[in-house]
Design a protein around this motif. Structure first.
Motif, PDB file in Angstrom:
ATOM      1  N   ILE A 175       0.814  -1.214   0.000  1.00 19.87           N
ATOM      2  CA  ILE A 175       0.000   0.000   0.000  1.00 19.87           C
ATOM      3  C   ILE A 175       0.849   1.266   0.000  1.00 19.87           C
ATOM      4  O   ILE A 175       0.330   2.357  -0.250  1.00 19.87           O
TER       5      ILE A 175
ATOM      6  N   ALA B 226       6.154   2.483   2.373  1.00 17.88           N
ATOM      7  CA  ALA B 226       6.375   1.372   3.301  1.00 17.88           C
ATOM      8  C   ALA B 226       7.259   0.337   2.626  1.00 17.88           C
ATOM      9  O   ALA B 226       7.366   0.296   1.398  1.00 17.88           O
TER      10      ALA B 226
ATOM     11  N   LEU C 148      14.032  -4.775   5.288  1.00 17.71           N
ATOM     12  CA  LEU C 148      14.166  -3.594   6.146  1.00 17.71           C
ATOM     13  C   LEU C 148      15.624  -3.207   6.368  1.00 17.71           C
ATOM     14  O   LEU C 148      15.963  -2.032   6.365  1.00 17.71           O
TER      15      LEU C 148
ATOM     16  N   LEU D 143      15.102   0.612   4.584  1.00 15.05           N
ATOM     17  CA  LEU D 143      14.609   1.587   5.557  1.00 15.05           C
ATOM     18  C   LEU D 143      15.611   1.888   6.674  1.00 15.05           C
ATOM     19  O   LEU D 143      15.936   3.052   6.959  1.00 15.05           O
TER      20      LEU D 143
ATOM     21  N   ARG E 239      17.727   5.467   7.985  1.00 16.52           N
ATOM     22  CA  ARG E 239      17.633   6.099   9.314  1.00 16.52           C
ATOM     23  C   ARG E 239      19.011   6.274   9.943  1.00 16.52           C
ATOM     24  O   ARG E 239      19.304   7.296  10.557  1.00 16.52           O
TER      25      ARG E 239
ATOM     26  N   LEU F  34      -3.830   2.527  12.469  1.00 16.69           N
ATOM     27  CA  LEU F  34      -2.596   2.826  11.732  1.00 16.69           C
ATOM     28  C   LEU F  34      -2.854   3.706  10.520  1.00 16.69           C
ATOM     29  O   LEU F  34      -1.946   4.372  10.024  1.00 16.69           O
TER      30      LEU F  34
ATOM     31  N   GLU G 155       7.697   8.991   6.724  1.00 16.72           N
ATOM     32  CA  GLU G 155       6.998   7.744   6.353  1.00 16.72           C
ATOM     33  C   GLU G 155       5.972   7.474   7.440  1.00 16.72           C
ATOM     34  O   GLU G 155       6.232   7.727   8.612  1.00 16.72           O
TER      35      GLU G 155
ATOM     36  N   THR H 236       3.578   5.397  10.148  1.00 19.86           N
ATOM     37  CA  THR H 236       3.933   4.337  11.102  1.00 19.86           C
ATOM     38  C   THR H 236       3.596   2.952  10.547  1.00 19.86           C
ATOM     39  O   THR H 236       4.246   1.967  10.880  1.00 19.86           O
TER      40      THR H 236
ATOM     41  N   GLY I 258       2.892  -0.316   7.896  1.00 16.96           N
ATOM     42  CA  GLY I 258       3.716  -1.026   6.930  1.00 16.96           C
ATOM     43  C   GLY I 258       3.041  -1.153   5.583  1.00 16.96           C
ATOM     44  O   GLY I 258       2.152  -0.354   5.230  1.00 16.96           O
ATOM     45  N   SER I 259       3.449  -2.172   4.841  1.00 16.32           N
ATOM     46  CA  SER I 259       2.996  -2.327   3.454  1.00 16.32           C
ATOM     47  C   SER I 259       1.633  -3.018   3.354  1.00 16.32           C
ATOM     48  O   SER I 259       1.082  -3.142   2.262  1.00 16.32           O
ATOM     49  N   ALA I 260       1.099  -3.464   4.499  1.00 13.68           N
ATOM     50  CA  ALA I 260      -0.253  -4.054   4.577  1.00 13.68           C
ATOM     51  C   ALA I 260      -0.583  -4.981   3.415  1.00 13.68           C
ATOM     52  O   ALA I 260      -1.517  -4.719   2.650  1.00 13.68           O
ATOM     53  N   PRO I 261       0.141  -6.084   3.279  1.00 16.10           N
ATOM     54  CA  PRO I 261      -0.114  -6.998   2.149  1.00 16.10           C
ATOM     55  C   PRO I 261      -1.551  -7.510   2.114  1.00 16.10           C
ATOM     56  O   PRO I 261      -2.049  -7.868   1.044  1.00 16.10           O
ATOM     57  N   ASP I 262      -2.213  -7.504   3.272  1.00 16.71           N
ATOM     58  CA  ASP I 262      -3.599  -8.022   3.295  1.00 16.71           C
ATOM     59  C   ASP I 262      -4.580  -7.154   2.519  1.00 16.71           C
ATOM     60  O   ASP I 262      -5.650  -7.624   2.135  1.00 16.71           O
ATOM     61  N   ILE I 263      -4.233  -5.890   2.282  1.00 21.77           N
ATOM     62  CA  ILE I 263      -5.177  -5.020   1.551  1.00 21.77           C
ATOM     63  C   ILE I 263      -4.541  -4.363   0.324  1.00 21.77           C
ATOM     64  O   ILE I 263      -5.146  -3.500  -0.309  1.00 21.77           O
TER      65      ILE I 263
ATOM     66  N   ALA J  47      -6.694   1.317   1.006  1.00 26.03           N
ATOM     67  CA  ALA J  47      -5.888   1.742   2.166  1.00 26.03           C
ATOM     68  C   ALA J  47      -6.229   3.178   2.526  1.00 26.03           C
ATOM     69  O   ALA J  47      -6.530   3.999   1.652  1.00 26.03           O
ATOM     70  N   ASN J  48      -6.150   3.471   3.792  1.00 28.85           N
ATOM     71  CA  ASN J  48      -6.386   4.840   4.254  1.00 28.85           C
ATOM     72  C   ASN J  48      -5.151   5.695   3.924  1.00 28.85           C
ATOM     73  O   ASN J  48      -4.058   5.404   4.405  1.00 28.85           O
TER      74      ASN J  48
END
Ligand code: NAD
Ligand code: IPM
Ligand code: MN
Length: 352
Positions: free
Chosen positions: A14, A74, A86, A90, A94, A257, A276, A278, A280-285, A291-292
């Motif tokens: 997402i 993400a 990661l 990412l 940092r 989230l 970025e 908080t 993640g990549s939310a593979p479920d959606i 995604a919001n």
């Protein structure tokens, strides 16, 4: 007209969808406020890994060093182990740019229902300052006898006085700008070295800020109190891992989230900071345009504040507040049925 060079890394899942929409909001805001964002977009992440066996090019960090800020979606793919993705993209950013502060605000906005009963808008308004370059995330350790019956993994935490002091000082300064209240998160009952140093430095630095009322809470008790009495918190300073965990709780009690913004801040302005959300990549959606986008959009506002475009940043925040308050075009996580794109368009149409 001010111009800024922004490195855009949509990343995975997402991340691609919410970054696409947040950039439209940024563009609209830049036009209205008379500044220019010059984006360069990088296709780094898991798709890049599948082709190149690495998450970004060898000179990726050097490329990023030329930018005023990094805007990231993400990182994470179900088919690649997380420590590879990661630690390949990412986390090195940092560390390399010394983004030692991870700033994560959580506000219960009007129109958003907290899963906690009896919480009114504004009654939760806190910010977690998470140490972001060392602590439990120091990339120090190794395997011994790997893949044998007696295999051993060693993962060391690194707490330096310098690293601890600077993030604590940053939190006191932030507390001075807010309600002069700061909570330090510890676990010195069990972590008898690292957290003892943390407590000692916190106590020393507090002497320079006599106006700030302080307390120290064990991480387990803090997890409990974020749920039991979140209104008690204002600024909270925590180590890398404790801050990571606490900020998922802080997100959940303020709508999830999908609303949780985040900035990885380097105090040295010659380094780019990275913005970025908080989540993640939310593979479920992923791939469904559901995604919001509001976490990424609030994160964009944080980036504009950092760049000094405060009027534009405030107007994005105000537009998000209106969308939440009117509950028009919210995504499913907030009880609506709008798409990612429709929600972001609603923010744009409310921009002053
Ligand atoms: P996640 O944040 O991706 O998702 C957790 C849950 O929250 C999922 O049910 C997801 O659908 C939901 N969610 C998250 N963001 C949402 C949004 N904007 N709108 C609606 N729902 C949203 O966490 P996870 O599932 O634990 O991790 C998935 C992958 O992302 C892993 O590979 C993980 O390592 C990685 N990750 C990356 C970052 C980052 O890049 N900063 C942060 C957290 C996790
Ligand atoms: C976050 C994420 C990352 C972290 C992961 C993906 C390494 O959970 O930004 O909160 O733990 O910092
Ligand atoms: Mn996290």
């Amino acid at each position: 007209m001010s111009e800024y060079k922004i490195a855009v890394i949509p990343g995975d899942g997402i991340g691609k969808e919410v970054v696409r929409e947040a950039c439209k909001v940024l563009d609209s805001s830049a036009r209205k406020n008379n500044f220019k964002l010059n984006y360069e977009s990088f296709n780094w992440g898991s798709d890049f890994y599948f082709k190149n066996n690495k998450m970004m090019p060898e000179n990726g960090l050097q490329i990023l060093s030329d930018f005023d800020a990094i805007f990231l979606g993400a990182v994470g793919h179900p088919k690649i182990q997380d420590h590879i993705t990661l630690n390949g993209l990412l986390l090195p950013i940092r560390r390399k740019f010394d983004q030692f502060v991870c700033l994560r605000p959580s506000v219960l906005f009007e129109g958003v229902e907290s899963p906690l009963t009896g919480m009114n808008p504004g009654e939760i308004d806190l910010v977690v300052v998470r140490e972001n370059t060392e602590g439990e995330y120091a990339n120090v350790g190794g395997f011994q006898y790997e893949n044998f019956d007696d295999e051993i993994a060693i993962q060391s935490s690194v707490f330096t006085r310098k690293g601890t002091e600077r993030v604590i000082r940053y939190s006191f300064d932030l507390a001075m700008d807010r309600s002069k209240k700061l909570t330090s998160i510890t676990k010195s009952n069990a972590q008898g070295y690292s957290m003892v140093l943390w407590d000692k430095v916190f106590s020393e630095v507090s002497k320079d800020y006599p106006e700030v009322s302080t307390n120290s809470l064990l991480i387990d008790a803090a997890c409990m109190d974020f749920i039991r009495k979140p209104s008690d918190f204002d600024v909270v300073v925590a180590s890398n891992l404790f801050g990571d965990i606490l900020t998922d709780i802080a997100a959940m009690i303020t709508g999830g989230l999908g609303l949780a913004s985040s900035g990885n801040i380097s105090e040295d302005r010659s380094n780019p900071s990275m913005f970025e959300p908080t989540h993640g990549s939310a593979p479920d959606i992923e791939g469904k345009n559901i995604a919001n986008p509001l976490a990424q959009i609030l994160t964009a506002a944080m980036m504009l504040s950092h760049l000094g475009e405060n009027i534009a940043a405030d107007s994005i925040r105000e537009a998000v507040k209106i969308v939440l308050k009117t509950r028009n075009k919210l995504t499913t996580d907030l009880g609506g049925n709008a798409s990612t794109t429709e929600c972001a368009e609603e923010v744009i149409s409310n921009l002053q």
